[in-house]
Design a protein around this motif. Structure first.
Motif, PDB file in Angstrom:
ATOM      1  N   ASP A 159      -5.412   1.052   2.595  1.00 15.40           N
ATOM      2  CA  ASP A 159      -6.348   1.310   1.500  1.00 15.40           C
ATOM      3  C   ASP A 159      -5.690   2.006   0.313  1.00 15.40           C
ATOM      4  O   ASP A 159      -6.087   1.801  -0.829  1.00 15.40           O
ATOM      5  CB  ASP A 159      -7.532   2.151   1.992  1.00 15.40           C
ATOM      6  N   ASP A 160      -4.662   2.827   0.583  1.00 10.97           N
ATOM      7  CA  ASP A 160      -3.997   3.545  -0.510  1.00 10.97           C
ATOM      8  C   ASP A 160      -2.915   2.706  -1.203  1.00 10.97           C
ATOM      9  O   ASP A 160      -2.203   3.191  -2.074  1.00 10.97           O
ATOM     10  CB  ASP A 160      -3.396   4.862  -0.008  1.00 10.97           C
ATOM     11  N   GLY A 161      -2.780   1.439  -0.803  1.00  6.87           N
ATOM     12  CA  GLY A 161      -1.807   0.549  -1.436  1.00  6.87           C
ATOM     13  C   GLY A 161      -0.453   0.527  -0.760  1.00  6.87           C
ATOM     14  O   GLY A 161       0.431  -0.221  -1.178  1.00  6.87           O
ATOM     15  N   THR A 162      -0.270   1.320   0.283  1.00  2.00           N
ATOM     16  CA  THR A 162       0.980   1.306   1.035  1.00  2.00           C
ATOM     17  C   THR A 162       1.060   0.004   1.824  1.00  2.00           C
ATOM     18  O   THR A 162       0.097  -0.421   2.448  1.00  2.00           O
ATOM     19  CB  THR A 162       1.036   2.496   2.009  1.00  2.00           C
ATOM     20  N   PHE A 163       2.229  -0.613   1.802  1.00  2.00           N
ATOM     21  CA  PHE A 163       2.439  -1.844   2.555  1.00  2.00           C
ATOM     22  C   PHE A 163       2.943  -1.501   3.951  1.00  2.00           C
ATOM     23  O   PHE A 163       3.545  -0.442   4.166  1.00  2.00           O
ATOM     24  CB  PHE A 163       3.467  -2.733   1.847  1.00  2.00           C
ATOM     25  N   ALA A 164       2.713  -2.407   4.892  1.00  6.80           N
ATOM     26  CA  ALA A 164       3.192  -2.219   6.260  1.00  6.80           C
ATOM     27  C   ALA A 164       3.775  -3.528   6.776  1.00  6.80           C
ATOM     28  O   ALA A 164       3.212  -4.598   6.550  1.00  6.80           O
ATOM     29  CB  ALA A 164       2.064  -1.754   7.178  1.00  6.80           C
ATOM     30  N   HIS A 165       4.898  -3.409   7.444  1.00  9.45           N
ATOM     31  CA  HIS A 165       5.514  -4.531   8.148  1.00  9.45           C
ATOM     32  C   HIS A 165       5.664  -4.082   9.591  1.00  9.45           C
ATOM     33  O   HIS A 165       6.425  -3.156   9.874  1.00  9.45           O
ATOM     34  CB  HIS A 165       6.865  -4.883   7.527  1.00  9.45           C
ATOM     35  N   ARG A 218      -7.685 -11.286   8.124  1.00 11.93           N
ATOM     36  CA  ARG A 218      -7.117 -10.136   7.421  1.00 11.93           C
ATOM     37  C   ARG A 218      -6.159 -10.605   6.331  1.00 11.93           C
ATOM     38  O   ARG A 218      -6.196 -10.107   5.203  1.00 11.93           O
ATOM     39  CB  ARG A 218      -6.394  -9.211   8.415  1.00 11.93           C
ATOM     40  N   LEU A 219      -5.296 -11.549   6.659  1.00 13.55           N
ATOM     41  CA  LEU A 219      -4.368 -12.081   5.658  1.00 13.55           C
ATOM     42  C   LEU A 219      -5.120 -12.692   4.479  1.00 13.55           C
ATOM     43  O   LEU A 219      -4.720 -12.508   3.331  1.00 13.55           O
ATOM     44  CB  LEU A 219      -3.439 -13.121   6.282  1.00 13.55           C
ATOM     45  N   GLU A 220      -6.182 -13.414   4.771  1.00 14.26           N
ATOM     46  CA  GLU A 220      -6.986 -14.015   3.698  1.00 14.26           C
ATOM     47  C   GLU A 220      -7.509 -12.956   2.733  1.00 14.26           C
ATOM     48  O   GLU A 220      -7.584 -13.187   1.530  1.00 14.26           O
ATOM     49  CB  GLU A 220      -8.167 -14.776   4.310  1.00 14.26           C
ATOM     50  N   GLN A 221      -7.852 -11.791   3.246  1.00 14.50           N
ATOM     51  CA  GLN A 221      -8.369 -10.698   2.423  1.00 14.50           C
ATOM     52  C   GLN A 221      -7.307 -10.044   1.554  1.00 14.50           C
ATOM     53  O   GLN A 221      -7.618  -9.514   0.491  1.00 14.50           O
ATOM     54  CB  GLN A 221      -8.971  -9.593   3.307  1.00 14.50           C
ATOM     55  N   ILE A 222      -6.056 -10.052   1.994  1.00 19.82           N
ATOM     56  CA  ILE A 222      -5.033  -9.250   1.313  1.00 19.82           C
ATOM     57  C   ILE A 222      -3.886 -10.028   0.696  1.00 19.82           C
ATOM     58  O   ILE A 222      -3.154  -9.479  -0.130  1.00 19.82           O
ATOM     59  CB  ILE A 222      -4.442  -8.191   2.280  1.00 19.82           C
ATOM     60  N   VAL A 223      -3.676 -11.267   1.071  1.00 19.67           N
ATOM     61  CA  VAL A 223      -2.474 -11.987   0.653  1.00 19.67           C
ATOM     62  C   VAL A 223      -2.343 -12.068  -0.868  1.00 19.67           C
ATOM     63  O   VAL A 223      -1.230 -12.035  -1.402  1.00 19.67           O
ATOM     64  CB  VAL A 223      -2.393 -13.382   1.314  1.00 19.67           C
ATOM     65  N   PHE A 224      -3.443 -12.101  -1.577  1.00 18.56           N
ATOM     66  CA  PHE A 224      -3.388 -12.160  -3.043  1.00 18.56           C
ATOM     67  C   PHE A 224      -2.850 -10.860  -3.645  1.00 18.56           C
ATOM     68  O   PHE A 224      -2.423 -10.843  -4.799  1.00 18.56           O
ATOM     69  CB  PHE A 224      -4.765 -12.490  -3.632  1.00 18.56           C
ATOM     70  N   ARG A 225      -2.823  -9.783  -2.859  1.00 19.38           N
ATOM     71  CA  ARG A 225      -2.295  -8.499  -3.329  1.00 19.38           C
ATOM     72  C   ARG A 225      -0.820  -8.303  -3.000  1.00 19.38           C
ATOM     73  O   ARG A 225      -0.219  -7.322  -3.413  1.00 19.38           O
ATOM     74  CB  ARG A 225      -3.109  -7.351  -2.715  1.00 19.38           C
ATOM     75  N   PHE A 226      -0.241  -9.235  -2.255  1.00 19.19           N
ATOM     76  CA  PHE A 226       1.171  -9.125  -1.897  1.00 19.19           C
ATOM     77  C   PHE A 226       2.040  -9.275  -3.136  1.00 19.19           C
ATOM     78  O   PHE A 226       1.828 -10.186  -3.941  1.00 19.19           O
ATOM     79  CB  PHE A 226       1.583 -10.224  -0.915  1.00 19.19           C
ATOM     80  N   PRO A 227       3.053  -8.431  -3.289  1.00 19.85           N
ATOM     81  CA  PRO A 227       4.058  -8.696  -4.326  1.00 19.85           C
ATOM     82  C   PRO A 227       4.809  -9.980  -3.941  1.00 19.85           C
ATOM     83  O   PRO A 227       4.764 -10.421  -2.786  1.00 19.85           O
ATOM     84  CB  PRO A 227       4.960  -7.471  -4.283  1.00 19.85           C
ATOM     85  N   PHE A 258       5.924   1.187   3.541  1.00 22.77           N
ATOM     86  CA  PHE A 258       6.805   1.231   2.383  1.00 22.77           C
ATOM     87  C   PHE A 258       6.022   0.987   1.095  1.00 22.77           C
ATOM     88  O   PHE A 258       4.860   0.582   1.120  1.00 22.77           O
ATOM     89  CB  PHE A 258       7.917   0.181   2.529  1.00 22.77           C
ATOM     90  N   ARG A 259       6.699   1.228  -0.017  1.00 22.67           N
ATOM     91  CA  ARG A 259       6.109   1.018  -1.351  1.00 22.67           C
ATOM     92  C   ARG A 259       6.586  -0.267  -2.010  1.00 22.67           C
ATOM     93  O   ARG A 259       5.844  -0.897  -2.743  1.00 22.67           O
ATOM     94  CB  ARG A 259       6.430   2.204  -2.266  1.00 22.67           C
ATOM     95  N   GLU A 260       7.861  -0.648  -1.772  1.00 22.11           N
ATOM     96  CA  GLU A 260       8.437  -1.856  -2.380  1.00 22.11           C
ATOM     97  C   GLU A 260       9.292  -2.577  -1.353  1.00 22.11           C
ATOM     98  O   GLU A 260       9.919  -1.939  -0.507  1.00 22.11           O
ATOM     99  CB  GLU A 260       9.337  -1.506  -3.567  1.00 22.11           C
ATOM    100  N   LEU A 261       9.344  -3.904  -1.486  1.00 22.13           N
ATOM    101  CA  LEU A 261      10.178  -4.711  -0.605  1.00 22.13           C
ATOM    102  C   LEU A 261      11.037  -5.656  -1.432  1.00 22.13           C
ATOM    103  O   LEU A 261      10.534  -6.347  -2.316  1.00 22.13           O
ATOM    104  CB  LEU A 261       9.313  -5.545   0.345  1.00 22.13           C
ATOM    105  N   GLU A 262      12.310  -5.660  -1.126  1.00 22.19           N
ATOM    106  CA  GLU A 262      13.213  -6.668  -1.694  1.00 22.19           C
ATOM    107  C   GLU A 262      13.523  -7.641  -0.571  1.00 22.19           C
ATOM    108  O   GLU A 262      13.920  -7.236   0.529  1.00 22.19           O
ATOM    109  CB  GLU A 262      14.495  -6.001  -2.188  1.00 22.19           C
TER     110      GLU A 262
END
Length: 169
Positions: free
Chosen positions: A119-125, A28-37, A139-143
């Protein structure tokens, strides 16, 4: 938690099932990590939250902002203060209650974390705490910020603070 469930953490799975969970999360990480801010990429690459203690939580419902301050590390590698500010945080009452319980239990610590993107671009931790809490922060943004510290002792008092009014039921 989708992958590192309480049963997984408690060793309730067979060795093969345990390995499958690890492989599934890695895939799963391999599929999405490139989209991480960059902030999420740094959290993923630079910081282990395993055994991290909650120092403080500040929830601002009117701004949909959650600030989570953790103490992470070990005596071998050193300790750090990890500050996470989630903007556009989507937390309902049950998640707030679980986070409050974890913050107010000074023996609670992070067992595992999962980072994800919907799928809608919302991030989850997702955070699994010992002994019994689990929280998903959408969340939408992470600092993200981290700074070295001398030891793992957390500052007592104000473990969980709500600023402004609670959100309506």
């Amino acid at each position: 938690m989708r992958y590192f469930t309480r049963g997984w953490a408690n060793g309730e799975l067979t060795d093969d099932a345990h390995a499958l969970v690890c492989d599934a999360y890695a895939a799963r990480l391999e599929q999405i990590v490139f989209r991480f801010p960059s902030s999420m990429a740094r959290l993923h690459q630079e910081t282990s939250l395993h055994d991290a203690l909650i120092e403080s939580v500040r929830w601002k419902p009117s701004a949909a902002e959650l600030q989570l301050r953790l103490v992470a590390g070990t005596s071998e590698i050193g300790y750090q203060t990890v500050s996470l500010t989630y903007r556009g945080a989507m937390l309902g009452r049950p998640r707030i209650a679980s986070l409050r319980n974890a913050a107010n239990d000074r023996e609670a610590c992070v067992l595992y974390q999962e980072l994800d993107i919907a799928d809608d671009g919302t991030f989850a931790h997702r955070l699994l705490f010992w002994p019994n809490e689990e929280v998903t922060i959408e969340f939408r943004e992470l600092e993200y910020d981290s700074a070295p510290r001398n030891d793992c002792r957390v500052t007592l008092g104000g473990a969980f603070v709500v600023e402004g009014e609670e959100e309506p039921a």
